[in-house]
Design a protein around this motif. Sequence first.
Motif, PDB file in Angstrom:
ATOM      1  N   PRO A  46       0.832  -1.199   0.000  1.00 15.40           N
ATOM      2  CA  PRO A  46       0.000   0.000   0.000  1.00 15.40           C
ATOM      3  C   PRO A  46       0.868   1.251   0.000  1.00 15.40           C
ATOM      4  O   PRO A  46       2.020   1.182   0.418  1.00 15.40           O
ATOM      5  N   GLY A  47       0.314   2.374  -0.480  1.00 15.84           N
ATOM      6  CA  GLY A  47       1.061   3.621  -0.502  1.00 15.84           C
ATOM      7  C   GLY A  47       1.420   4.060   0.920  1.00 15.84           C
ATOM      8  O   GLY A  47       0.563   4.190   1.772  1.00 15.84           O
ATOM      9  N   ARG A  48       2.713   4.229   1.164  1.00 13.60           N
ATOM     10  CA  ARG A  48       3.124   4.585   2.534  1.00 13.60           C
ATOM     11  C   ARG A  48       4.451   5.320   2.506  1.00 13.60           C
ATOM     12  O   ARG A  48       5.163   5.316   1.490  1.00 13.60           O
ATOM     13  N   ILE A  49       4.803   5.928   3.670  1.00 14.92           N
ATOM     14  CA  ILE A  49       6.080   6.626   3.785  1.00 14.92           C
ATOM     15  C   ILE A  49       7.124   5.649   4.322  1.00 14.92           C
ATOM     16  O   ILE A  49       6.891   4.980   5.324  1.00 14.92           O
ATOM     17  N   THR A  50       8.241   5.537   3.583  1.00 13.99           N
ATOM     18  CA  THR A  50       9.277   4.621   4.070  1.00 13.99           C
ATOM     19  C   THR A  50      10.428   5.375   4.718  1.00 13.99           C
ATOM     20  O   THR A  50      11.178   4.807   5.510  1.00 13.99           O
ATOM     21  N   ASP A  51      10.613   6.647   4.395  1.00 12.94           N
ATOM     22  CA  ASP A  51      11.728   7.390   4.974  1.00 12.94           C
ATOM     23  C   ASP A  51      11.434   8.885   4.871  1.00 12.94           C
ATOM     24  O   ASP A  51      10.824   9.338   3.901  1.00 12.94           O
ATOM     25  N   VAL A  52      11.841   9.626   5.891  1.00  7.27           N
ATOM     26  CA  VAL A  52      11.761  11.086   5.821  1.00  7.27           C
ATOM     27  C   VAL A  52      13.154  11.621   6.088  1.00  7.27           C
ATOM     28  O   VAL A  52      13.737  11.362   7.140  1.00  7.27           O
ATOM     29  N   ILE A  53      13.706  12.310   5.113  1.00 16.42           N
ATOM     30  CA  ILE A  53      15.099  12.767   5.212  1.00 16.42           C
ATOM     31  C   ILE A  53      15.131  14.287   5.366  1.00 16.42           C
ATOM     32  O   ILE A  53      14.598  15.013   4.528  1.00 16.42           O
ATOM     33  N   GLU A  54      15.710  14.760   6.462  1.00 17.91           N
ATOM     34  CA  GLU A  54      15.916  16.205   6.638  1.00 17.91           C
ATOM     35  C   GLU A  54      17.220  16.557   5.947  1.00 17.91           C
ATOM     36  O   GLU A  54      18.276  16.032   6.284  1.00 17.91           O
ATOM     37  N   SER A  55      17.140  17.428   4.975  1.00 18.49           N
ATOM     38  CA  SER A  55      18.347  17.720   4.200  1.00 18.49           C
ATOM     39  C   SER A  55      19.285  18.647   4.977  1.00 18.49           C
ATOM     40  O   SER A  55      18.854  19.686   5.485  1.00 18.49           O
TER      41      SER A  55
END
Lengths: 260, 306
Positions: free
Chosen positions: A217-226
């Motif tokens: 299912p559509g989901r968030i796998t990673d959130v990267i703060e640049s």
Amino acid sequence: MALNTTIKAEGLNLTFETNDGPVHALKDVNLEINKGDFVSFIGPSGCGKTTFLRCIAGLETPTGGEISVNGMTPDEARMARAYGYVFQAAGLYPWRTIGGNIKLPLEIMGFSKAEQAERVARVLDLVDLAGFEKKFPWQLSGGMQQRASIARALAFDADILLMDEPFGALDEIVRDHLNEQLLQLWARTEKTIGFVTHSIPEAVYLSTKIVVMSPRPGRITDVIESPLPKERPLDIRDTPEFIEIAHRVRDGLRAGHDDV
Amino acid sequence: MKSVLPVLTVIGAILLFWIVSVVPMNMHLTADLAQRQDIAVTPDTPVARQELSGVGLALRNPQLFGMTYTLERPRLPSPHQVVVEMWNTIALQSITSRRSLVFHGWVTLSATLVGFVIGTGLGIVLAVGIVYNRAMDMSVMPWAIASQTIPILALAPMIIVMMGAIGIQGLFPKAVISAYLSFFPVVVGMVKGLRSPDGMQLDLLRTYYASPAQGFWKLRLPASVPYLFASLKIGISASLVGAIVAELPTGARAGFGARMLVGDQYGQPLVTWAALFAAALTAAALVGFFSLVERWTLRRMGMQAV
């Protein structure tokens, strides 16, 4: 909610009922976007990045969870004209001049004629299209048309800008140029930007926060703060920091593909 | 201007076919006439000639070719006869005379225009209803299509007679039939046109929180303009046909339809043919007029005419 949180999603779910059974377009999406962030959503087709953007805009209704925009529901935010939306195609009305197209939201929102003219001039300047006000869309190149559509989204001064693969249909050179301009525009206007893309360099180059998504299912796998600085010349793409972030994005995308 | 040569070629081909056809079509009449004037004809009895086809008779009597083009009451008039008849009835008659095709043309044209305005208005109103109202969407279109499957030739006298019974005569019943024929292309074209904006353009208006009325005036209506013109061009010619058909079965005393009928009933084919061509020229002029308006409008709107 923190004072500077602009968009907040908690446990967001969206299931489409189709003839082949339910499709989980979004499953348990949690995300916070702060004021002034430039957030990219990246992932393969079907990962729900566009759907999530449309949920923020109130164009889709989630089937579960919470989402708030400027402390309101997305529908309230839409009625309050809290955001400007840029679609993949410029979608300018062929029967209106560039100036007329930019006036469209202003007319709908009831700005005075004098105010309309003033705003058109200002946003055309912002996207480097001064002097093209009286041209018709077919007289402009694809990149210029897309810039005009960004100007249209900026015209009514919403503090959120939602962009759904706005440069997806343009060639690489035009795209680089528009990316550079978009960053300058973001620095000048201090808007909060949500940006859907499937290009890793584009996402890393533009964003303060990169949201990596995966399908089924559509989901968030990673959130990267640049960690990249706000000031970004095009050649920042050759620096080790840039390449490192790009690697992490690629790893995130690959991880999401394991189950395929 | 590139189309001039192809158009002239087609016209030339049609003219040639016409001119060649005149000989066999009129040969039997010509042979009878020639015999009465003591000109030798083979075979020399009408009964024997009836056995032969027009072509067969023509091949046996090449001396009569010239005569086939100048008969007073030909089965197929030659082009120059039609042109002369049109010249006589258009240019050489006072336009208030009952012998003037301009007079008859105006009678038909006025009914055409009134009917066209009614039909176009009705068509646009129905199209807006179909696009904005689900019940109308489900119910109107099948009836609109059914209305066009009824032969207008059967319906026209009924409408004329019924309206006559309640005291409505003259122009209006004919206009009703014109409207009946012209509303349909407008409905079909406008429904398509009003629905032509894609999902993205409709979403864009939603992001502005635009009202349905704003969506109509700012997006759907302007987007439908090119479709409307295509429909208007079909509608105006259908209107003209409707007005002529309305004149045919009812013994109308003026109008193109009346002239065609008179020519037919009194054995004056030239009258029929002249009326036929005048009607065709009128239709071409009307369609041409709308093409010009279309080009002008689309250019002003910034959309190039396709």
